[in-house]
Design a protein around this motif. Structure first.
Motif, PDB file in Angstrom:
ATOM      1  N   GLY A 100       7.865   0.550  -6.202  1.00 31.50           N
ATOM      2  CA  GLY A 100       7.497   1.955  -6.295  1.00 31.50           C
ATOM      3  C   GLY A 100       6.051   2.209  -6.670  1.00 31.50           C
ATOM      4  N   VAL A 101       5.196   1.194  -6.554  1.00 30.63           N
ATOM      5  CA  VAL A 101       3.793   1.334  -6.918  1.00 30.63           C
ATOM      6  C   VAL A 101       2.932   1.297  -5.659  1.00 30.63           C
ATOM      7  CG1 VAL A 101       1.876   0.382  -8.262  1.00 30.63           C
ATOM      8  CG2 VAL A 101       4.228   0.172  -9.112  1.00 30.63           C
ATOM      9  N   ARG A 102       2.122   2.322  -5.453  1.00 32.31           N
ATOM     10  CA  ARG A 102       1.175   2.350  -4.334  1.00 32.31           C
ATOM     11  C   ARG A 102      -0.129   1.688  -4.770  1.00 32.31           C
ATOM     12  NH1 ARG A 102       2.041   6.070  -0.064  1.00 32.31           N
ATOM     13  NH2 ARG A 102       3.968   7.277  -0.306  1.00 32.31           N
ATOM     14  N   PHE A 103      -0.485   0.609  -4.115  1.00 28.26           N
ATOM     15  CA  PHE A 103      -1.710  -0.101  -4.464  1.00 28.26           C
ATOM     16  C   PHE A 103      -2.833   0.272  -3.504  1.00 28.26           C
ATOM     17  CE2 PHE A 103       1.642  -2.884  -6.179  1.00 28.26           C
ATOM     18  CZ  PHE A 103       1.212  -2.978  -7.501  1.00 28.26           C
ATOM     19  N   GLY A 149       3.816   1.575  -1.434  1.00 28.86           N
ATOM     20  CA  GLY A 149       4.644   1.699  -2.628  1.00 28.86           C
ATOM     21  C   GLY A 149       6.076   1.252  -2.445  1.00 28.86           C
ATOM     22  N   ARG A 150       6.342   0.414  -1.448  1.00 25.89           N
ATOM     23  CA  ARG A 150       7.721  -0.009  -1.192  1.00 25.89           C
ATOM     24  C   ARG A 150       8.126  -1.238  -2.008  1.00 25.89           C
ATOM     25  NH1 ARG A 150       5.742   0.609   4.264  1.00 25.89           N
ATOM     26  NH2 ARG A 150       6.094   2.752   4.960  1.00 25.89           N
ATOM     27  N   ARG A 175       0.825  -1.211   0.000  1.00 26.40           N
ATOM     28  CA  ARG A 175       0.000   0.000   0.000  1.00 26.40           C
ATOM     29  C   ARG A 175       0.862   1.265   0.000  1.00 26.40           C
ATOM     30  NH1 ARG A 175      -5.295  -1.182   0.582  1.00 26.40           N
ATOM     31  NH2 ARG A 175      -5.935  -3.077   1.714  1.00 26.40           N
TER      32      ARG A 175
END
Length: 343
Positions: free
Chosen positions: A141-144, A137-138, A135
């Protein structure tokens, strides 16, 4: 177009539950990268390894967190043989879905704590950390914005416990498990099919409480003969891993004896192979011939909020994702994701 609409309709009608199904997808080339994430282990800080697969184009708003079963690692979801047919991760990415498959603690390239400490609560806590990382983005690099957690077999028991304890996911997928297994098959399988991991040269020096399957045992335990490729079983054997015996015991307690599933408050999709000798059939007291019969028997173990949807992959054995007709199971999963979350 009429043929496509008919296929979509049949798939949707096969899914039982309160979600209204709709399905649209397009084939794209996936991009898969591996990463290590810090998590809380049973003895302090630990590392969980995983593989993120993204579809071509912009990243989607949701991700499936994939959790393998006992004596497996993340390769269950991305088998290094004929990926176009058997890789769950790459097939999902080709249809526009993001997945993150982990090596559970004690397997693959993740930290390996003492087996006696690797109980279901510790496994769930580490997965809770991974949900937070996804959530934030770690991972890549994508925040879900949405996380759907999916498990197989022992991993399904861990997933159910995590979802019921932390209430941090938007949906739950459980595969290769029912609440009334075949005790004779499981007992015989454990007694004749497992051995201490240190007896296998690949795991020389392993903690005595870690176990692996004996050479050649996976075919009878995990596969249906008429729906499996010997080359897949060979790839499965080559990538097998160890599992904590005490950990499996706690999964049995909280997955079956005191089912954690009753505490899940988000939509659940439960899928099994119709010929799974470990969890279906006469000795399991479970009729897995149809999704309807499975749902009728399994629904009492879930809350109304779980809005249980069931699916049976005809002719498949325990490891349904690795059978020749696994594409139908992936299609059904996507139909459920679309129906319940608009993905």
């Amino acid at each position: 177009m009429p043929v496509r609409l008919a296929v979509a309709l049949v798939t949707c009608l096969a899914l039982l539950g309160g979600c209204v199904a709709a399905h649209a997808s397009g084939a794209e080339s996936p991009s898969c990268t591996e990463t290590d994430l810090p998590v809380t282990g049973p003895d302090g800080p630990a590392t969980m390894h995983g593989q993120l697969c993204l579809p071509a184009g912009g990243p989607p708003a949701a991700v499936q967190l994939l959790v393998h079963g006992g004596t497996y690692n993340r390769y269950y979801w991305d088998l290094p043989y004929d990926p176009d047919r058997y890789s769950y991760q790459r097939d999902m990415a080709a249809h526009g879905y993001a997945t993150f498959a982990v090596d559970l603690l004690g397997t693959g390239r993740s930290t390996r704590p003492p087996a006696a400490r690797l109980l279901i609560g510790a496994e769930a806590a580490s997965l809770h950390d991974v949900v937070g990382h996804l959530r934030a983005g770690r991972a890549g690099g994508v925040r879900f914005g949405k996380v759907v957690i999916a498990g197989h077999s022992v991993g399904s028991g861990i997933v159910a416990f995590e979802a019921a304890r932390y209430h941090d996911v938007d949906g739950v997928i459980l595969t290769g498990i029912t609440h009334v297994p075949s005790v004779p098959a499981l007992t015989t399988g454990a007694g004749t099919g497992l051995e201490p991991a240190f007896l296998d040269r690949r795991f020389e020096g392993a903690d005595p409480a870690y176990f692996v399957t004996k050479p050649g045992a996976r075919a009878g335990l995990f596969y249906a003969k008429n729906d499996s490729d010997p080359r897949v079983i060979a790839a499965d054997e080559a990538t097998k891993d160890e599992v904590s015996a005490p950990g499996m015991a706690t999964v049995a307690v909280f997955g079956i004896v005191m089912p954690a599933t009753s505490g899940i408050t988000v939509p659940v999709f439960q899928a099994v192979g119709g010929s799974d000798v470990l969890f279906c059939g006469v000795l399991a007291l479970r009729d897995c011939s149809t999704a309807a019969s499975l749902r009728e028997q399994e629904a009492p173990y879930y809350s109304a909020a779980a809005n249980l949807t069931t699916y049976v992959l005809p002719g498949a054995g325990h490891s349904l994702a690795l059978h020749e007709n696994a594409g139908a199971y992936r299609d059904a999963t996507r139909a459920w994701l679309t129906a319940c979350f608009g993905l």
